[in-house]
Design an enzyme around this catalytic site. Structure first.
Site, PDB file in Angstrom:
ATOM      1  N   TYR A  63      36.547  45.407  42.467  1.00  0.00           N
ATOM      2  CA  TYR A  63      36.828  46.150  41.233  1.00  0.00           C
ATOM      3  C   TYR A  63      36.068  47.462  41.340  1.00  0.00           C
ATOM      4  O   TYR A  63      34.838  47.445  41.443  1.00  0.00           O
ATOM      5  CB  TYR A  63      36.315  45.383  40.016  1.00  0.00           C
ATOM      6  CG  TYR A  63      37.166  44.204  39.601  1.00  0.00           C
ATOM      7  CD1 TYR A  63      38.137  44.339  38.619  1.00  0.00           C
ATOM      8  CD2 TYR A  63      36.996  42.942  40.172  1.00  0.00           C
ATOM      9  CE1 TYR A  63      38.914  43.262  38.212  1.00  0.00           C
ATOM     10  CE2 TYR A  63      37.772  41.859  39.770  1.00  0.00           C
ATOM     11  CZ  TYR A  63      38.729  42.036  38.786  1.00  0.00           C
ATOM     12  OH  TYR A  63      39.504  40.972  38.393  1.00  0.00           O
TER      13      TYR A  63
ATOM     14  N   PRO B 274      44.723  43.194  31.962  1.00  0.00           N
ATOM     15  CA  PRO B 274      44.593  42.351  33.150  1.00  0.00           C
ATOM     16  C   PRO B 274      43.248  42.422  33.881  1.00  0.00           C
ATOM     17  O   PRO B 274      43.046  41.691  34.853  1.00  0.00           O
ATOM     18  CB  PRO B 274      45.713  42.864  34.066  1.00  0.00           C
ATOM     19  CG  PRO B 274      45.959  44.255  33.627  1.00  0.00           C
ATOM     20  CD  PRO B 274      45.665  44.302  32.165  1.00  0.00           C
TER      21      PRO B 274
ATOM     22  N   LYS C 131      43.011  37.163  33.447  1.00  0.00           N
ATOM     23  CA  LYS C 131      43.006  36.004  32.565  1.00  0.00           C
ATOM     24  C   LYS C 131      44.367  35.546  32.048  1.00  0.00           C
ATOM     25  O   LYS C 131      44.490  34.415  31.563  1.00  0.00           O
ATOM     26  CB  LYS C 131      42.125  36.305  31.336  1.00  0.00           C
ATOM     27  CG  LYS C 131      40.669  36.396  31.652  1.00  0.00           C
ATOM     28  CD  LYS C 131      40.150  35.043  32.107  1.00  0.00           C
ATOM     29  CE  LYS C 131      38.770  35.103  32.667  1.00  0.00           C
ATOM     30  NZ  LYS C 131      38.466  34.056  33.602  1.00  0.00           N
TER      31      LYS C 131
ATOM     32  N   TYR D  84      34.400  34.731  34.297  1.00  0.00           N
ATOM     33  CA  TYR D  84      35.419  34.993  35.324  1.00  0.00           C
ATOM     34  C   TYR D  84      35.909  33.699  35.966  1.00  0.00           C
ATOM     35  O   TYR D  84      37.111  33.509  36.162  1.00  0.00           O
ATOM     36  CB  TYR D  84      34.853  35.946  36.394  1.00  0.00           C
ATOM     37  CG  TYR D  84      35.953  36.648  37.167  1.00  0.00           C
ATOM     38  CD1 TYR D  84      36.336  37.951  36.844  1.00  0.00           C
ATOM     39  CD2 TYR D  84      36.617  36.010  38.215  1.00  0.00           C
ATOM     40  CE1 TYR D  84      37.357  38.591  37.537  1.00  0.00           C
ATOM     41  CE2 TYR D  84      37.628  36.640  38.907  1.00  0.00           C
ATOM     42  CZ  TYR D  84      37.994  37.933  38.573  1.00  0.00           C
ATOM     43  OH  TYR D  84      39.011  38.562  39.251  1.00  0.00           O
TER      44      TYR D  84
ATOM     45  N   HIS E  25      37.714  32.254  46.809  1.00  0.00           N
ATOM     46  CA  HIS E  25      36.750  33.358  46.770  1.00  0.00           C
ATOM     47  C   HIS E  25      35.510  32.896  46.020  1.00  0.00           C
ATOM     48  O   HIS E  25      35.584  32.536  44.856  1.00  0.00           O
ATOM     49  CB  HIS E  25      37.343  34.577  46.045  1.00  0.00           C
ATOM     50  CG  HIS E  25      38.384  35.295  46.842  1.00  0.00           C
ATOM     51  ND1 HIS E  25      38.803  36.571  46.539  1.00  0.00           N
ATOM     52  CD2 HIS E  25      39.073  34.918  47.941  1.00  0.00           C
ATOM     53  CE1 HIS E  25      39.722  36.941  47.426  1.00  0.00           C
ATOM     54  NE2 HIS E  25      39.911  35.964  48.271  1.00  0.00           N
TER      55      HIS E  25
HETATM   56  P1  FAD Z   1      55.696  34.408  31.278  1.00  0.00           P
HETATM   57  O1  FAD Z   1      55.178  34.300  32.643  1.00  0.00           O
HETATM   58  O2  FAD Z   1      56.119  35.759  30.790  1.00  0.00           O
HETATM   59  O3  FAD Z   1      56.915  33.409  31.166  1.00  0.00           O
HETATM   60  C1  FAD Z   1      57.864  33.461  30.131  1.00  0.00           C
HETATM   61  C2  FAD Z   1      59.206  33.007  30.675  1.00  0.00           C
HETATM   62  O4  FAD Z   1      60.141  32.951  29.605  1.00  0.00           O
HETATM   63  C3  FAD Z   1      59.767  33.972  31.697  1.00  0.00           C
HETATM   64  O5  FAD Z   1      60.177  33.269  32.838  1.00  0.00           O
HETATM   65  C4  FAD Z   1      60.934  34.628  30.969  1.00  0.00           C
HETATM   66  O6  FAD Z   1      61.955  35.011  31.855  1.00  0.00           O
HETATM   67  C5  FAD Z   1      61.355  33.520  30.028  1.00  0.00           C
HETATM   68  N1  FAD Z   1      62.073  33.969  28.835  1.00  0.00           N
HETATM   69  C6  FAD Z   1      61.890  35.095  28.113  1.00  0.00           C
HETATM   70  N2  FAD Z   1      62.750  35.132  27.084  1.00  0.00           N
HETATM   71  C7  FAD Z   1      63.489  34.005  27.154  1.00  0.00           C
HETATM   72  C8  FAD Z   1      64.541  33.482  26.374  1.00  0.00           C
HETATM   73  N3  FAD Z   1      65.000  34.144  25.292  1.00  0.00           N
HETATM   74  N4  FAD Z   1      65.078  32.306  26.712  1.00  0.00           N
HETATM   75  C9  FAD Z   1      64.613  31.625  27.788  1.00  0.00           C
HETATM   76  N5  FAD Z   1      63.605  32.075  28.578  1.00  0.00           N
HETATM   77  C10 FAD Z   1      63.063  33.256  28.259  1.00  0.00           C
HETATM   78  N6  FAD Z   1      47.980  38.959  34.482  1.00  0.00           N
HETATM   79  C11 FAD Z   1      46.934  39.088  35.287  1.00  0.00           C
HETATM   80  O7  FAD Z   1      45.956  38.386  35.087  1.00  0.00           O
HETATM   81  N7  FAD Z   1      46.970  39.994  36.317  1.00  0.00           N
HETATM   82  C12 FAD Z   1      48.069  40.783  36.570  1.00  0.00           C
HETATM   83  O8  FAD Z   1      48.074  41.553  37.496  1.00  0.00           O
HETATM   84  C13 FAD Z   1      49.178  40.673  35.731  1.00  0.00           C
HETATM   85  N8  FAD Z   1      50.282  41.436  35.928  1.00  0.00           N
HETATM   86  C14 FAD Z   1      51.335  41.303  35.053  1.00  0.00           C
HETATM   87  C15 FAD Z   1      52.463  42.118  35.205  1.00  0.00           C
HETATM   88  C16 FAD Z   1      53.536  42.047  34.308  1.00  0.00           C
HETATM   89  C17 FAD Z   1      54.758  42.938  34.488  1.00  0.00           C
HETATM   90  C18 FAD Z   1      53.461  41.140  33.223  1.00  0.00           C
HETATM   91  C19 FAD Z   1      54.616  41.047  32.209  1.00  0.00           C
HETATM   92  C20 FAD Z   1      52.343  40.315  33.097  1.00  0.00           C
HETATM   93  C21 FAD Z   1      51.261  40.391  33.992  1.00  0.00           C
HETATM   94  N9  FAD Z   1      50.123  39.588  33.863  1.00  0.00           N
HETATM   95  C22 FAD Z   1      49.083  39.718  34.681  1.00  0.00           C
HETATM   96  C23 FAD Z   1      49.999  38.572  32.850  1.00  0.00           C
HETATM   97  C24 FAD Z   1      50.407  37.195  33.368  1.00  0.00           C
HETATM   98  O9  FAD Z   1      51.361  37.311  34.372  1.00  0.00           O
HETATM   99  C25 FAD Z   1      50.898  36.446  32.156  1.00  0.00           C
HETATM  100  O10 FAD Z   1      49.801  36.270  31.286  1.00  0.00           O
HETATM  101  C26 FAD Z   1      51.549  35.087  32.462  1.00  0.00           C
HETATM  102  O11 FAD Z   1      52.772  35.286  33.121  1.00  0.00           O
HETATM  103  C27 FAD Z   1      51.756  34.310  31.152  1.00  0.00           C
HETATM  104  O12 FAD Z   1      52.548  33.185  31.383  1.00  0.00           O
HETATM  105  P2  FAD Z   1      53.586  32.687  30.318  1.00  0.00           P
HETATM  106  O13 FAD Z   1      54.197  31.472  30.910  1.00  0.00           O
HETATM  107  O14 FAD Z   1      52.970  32.633  28.995  1.00  0.00           O
HETATM  108  O15 FAD Z   1      54.670  33.854  30.198  1.00  0.00           O
HETATM  109  C1  DHB Z   2      44.676  40.389  40.473  1.00  0.00           C
HETATM  110  C2  DHB Z   2      45.092  40.761  39.230  1.00  0.00           C
HETATM  111  C3  DHB Z   2      44.165  41.025  38.253  1.00  0.00           C
HETATM  112  O1  DHB Z   2      44.555  41.395  37.027  1.00  0.00           O
HETATM  113  C4  DHB Z   2      42.807  40.930  38.520  1.00  0.00           C
HETATM  114  O2  DHB Z   2      41.924  41.208  37.556  1.00  0.00           O
HETATM  115  C5  DHB Z   2      42.394  40.521  39.776  1.00  0.00           C
HETATM  116  C6  DHB Z   2      43.338  40.260  40.764  1.00  0.00           C
HETATM  117  C7  DHB Z   2      45.691  40.100  41.513  1.00  0.00           C
HETATM  118  O3  DHB Z   2      46.880  40.270  41.214  1.00  0.00           O
HETATM  119  O4  DHB Z   2      45.323  39.739  42.624  1.00  0.00           O
END
Ligand code: FAD
Ligand code: DHB
Length: 398
Positions: A200, A292, A296, A384, A72
């Site tokens: 948005y 979100p 980021k 962004y 995009h």
């Molecule tokens: P995570 O992806 O949370 O990975 C952590 C991992 O550790 C997971 O696989 C978990 O199962 C594992 N874990 C947890 N506890 C333990 C344990 N005790 N032992 C072993 N493993 C464990 N961001 C956006 O930008 N847009 C969105 O739309 C958006 N939607 C989201 C929706 C939800 C429900 C959530 C929770 C987050 C969302 N986010 C979104 C944020 C984004 O997905 C996260 O910032 C990203 O996943 C961060 O990555 P991470 O690897 O730090 O953590």
């Molecule tokens: C999406 C999620 C976001 O939080 C955002 O700001 C833009 C797009 C997505 O899931 O596509």
């Protein structure tokens, strides 16, 4: 069992870290408490910043992404039904890539397992031990057997609800935490997207976001109250609300279709510092959460581990901890920059229950300026598409 780096969590942070370390000749074991199928299906974010894609490409991890992801070159902002375009490519020479987080996770898992390096799924009772010594360990149960994984460093990449951050004595951490007065209802629908870019939308009824995953799948979000019950949102109600909040009068067409998945996520801004206690280091959501609206969360998690991989490499090569000592401060500028951007986007686009007419007019004035001023649009675009990884302003004290 022994390895150099014990990585807790197979999300974007843990998996990318495992690849960056392998590229530096450093061994790691990734531990995940969920099943492989679960982490590969978990629907979350979808926007990859320019530096995120560059990092994955440098490590040979974009083969499927390069074929399937959607590039995009800009984004659209709708203000009360009228669309405006922010042209990232023109304003910054960079762009974003739309590719589901679970697709990134699938690719990272497949690439790691193909090299024979370990990811242990469905581990139980994960604990960290001896973290203030040079020989920390992760203890857990795998296939019914207790295991002690001795390592040099433990990377706490286990997300916001993981066990690593709570293992650090609270007196060692500074915590900043804000819950916001709304949540997002996220929907994945089998419906063809009708625009080439995200929309948005600021609307009097509340914020809405139009995104996509493929030429067949749309990703949609609606601002809802923080304690909303998903059972209150039938598919019909979702489509009706989207039709009202998205700019359906200016030539944009919203196609509906079967809802594949829907869930509600609360919104918070959260930061802990330092992101380290002895040989336990936090990265990604384990250390910080952003609302979100700026897309980021996943990108910031990957930015952290790009700094962490260098710090661990330095320790393993020289035995010197100075880069590990600097890790938290090196990440902090970018963490706070991204917090500020995510909060700014959130504050311009949502309906705040406590706002009066004065505050709503200010919000409107700010958003209108952003879409009409090249300087203001450039500031949005620059953040962004993604700021560089590592320390943003080296001359500033951390
Ligand atoms: P995570 O992806 O949370 O990975 C952590 C991992 O550790 C997971 O696989 C978990 O199962 C594992 N874990 C947890 N506890 C333990 C344990 N005790 N032992 C072993 N493993 C464990 N961001 C956006 O930008 N847009 C969105 O739309 C958006 N939607 C989201 C929706 C939800 C429900 C959530 C929770 C987050 C969302 N986010 C979104 C944020 C984004 O997905 C996260 O910032 C990203 O996943 C961060 O990555 P991470 O690897 O730090 O953590
Ligand atoms: C999406 C999620 C976001 O939080 C955002 O700001 C833009 C797009 C997505 O899931 O596509």
């Amino acid at each position: 069992m022994r390895t150099q780096v014990g990585i807790v969590g197979a999300g974007p942070a843990g998996l990318v870290l495992s690849h960056l370390l392998a590229a530096r000749g450093i061994e790691s074991v990734v531990l995940e408490d969920r099943s492989r199928a679960y982490v590969e299906q978990r629907v979350r974010a979808g926007v990859l910043e320019h530096p995120t894609v560059e990092l994955l490409r440098q490590h040979g991890l974009t083969e499927r992404l390069d074929r399937e992801a959607l590039v995009h070159r800009g984004v659209q902002i709708a203000i009360d039904g009228r669309r405006h375009r922010i042209d990232f490519a023109d304003l910054t020479g960079k762009w974003i890539t739309v590719y589901g987080q679970q697709e990134v996770v699938k690719d990272l898992i497949a690439a790691r397992l193909a090299t024979g390096a370990p990811i242990l799924f469905e581990v139980e009772d994960v604990r960290v031990a001896d973290v203030v010594t040079a020989r920390p360990a992760v203890e857990f149960v795998h296939e019914g057997e207790p295991v002690r994984l001795a390592c040099d460093v433990i990377a706490g990449c286990d997300g916001f609800h993981g066990i690593c951050r709570p293992s650090i004595p609270p007196s060692e951490l500074q915590v900043h935490d804000r819950e916001h007065p709304f949540a997002w209802l996220g929907v994945l629908a089998k419906a063809a997207p009708t625009t080439e870019e995200l929309i948005y939308s600021r609307h009097e009824r509340g914020f809405a976001l139009y995104s996509m995953r493929s030429p067949e799948v749309t990703r949609l979000y609606l601002q809802v109250p923080p304690d909303e019950d998903i059972a209150e949102w039938s598919d019909d109600r979702i489509w009706t609300e989207l039709t009202m909040r998205l700019p359906t009068t200016d030539g944009f067409e919203l196609l509906d279709g079967p809802v594949i998945e829907k869930s509600i996520t609360g919104m918070r801004s959260f930061v802990v510092a330092p992101m380290r206690y002895g040989r336990l280091v936090l990265a990604g959501d384990a250390a910080h959460i952003v609302p979100p609206t700026g897309a980021k969360g996943m990108n910031l998690a990957i930015a952290d581990v790009s700094v962490l991989a260098d710090a661990v490499e330095h320790l393993e090569r020289t035995g010197d901890e100075s880069k590990l000592d600097a890790y938290s401060a090196t990440c902090a500028q970018r963490v706070w920059r991204v917090q500020q951007f995510s909060w700014w986007m959130t504050s311009m686009l949502h309906r705040f229950p406590e706002h009066d007419g004065f505050q709503r007019q200010l919000q409107h004035a700010e958003l209108s300026f952003v879409v009409h001023s090249r300087a203001a649009a450039t500031a949005l675009a620059e953040n962004y598409v993604g700021l560089p990884f590592g320390r943003l302003y080296p001359e500033e004290a951390p």
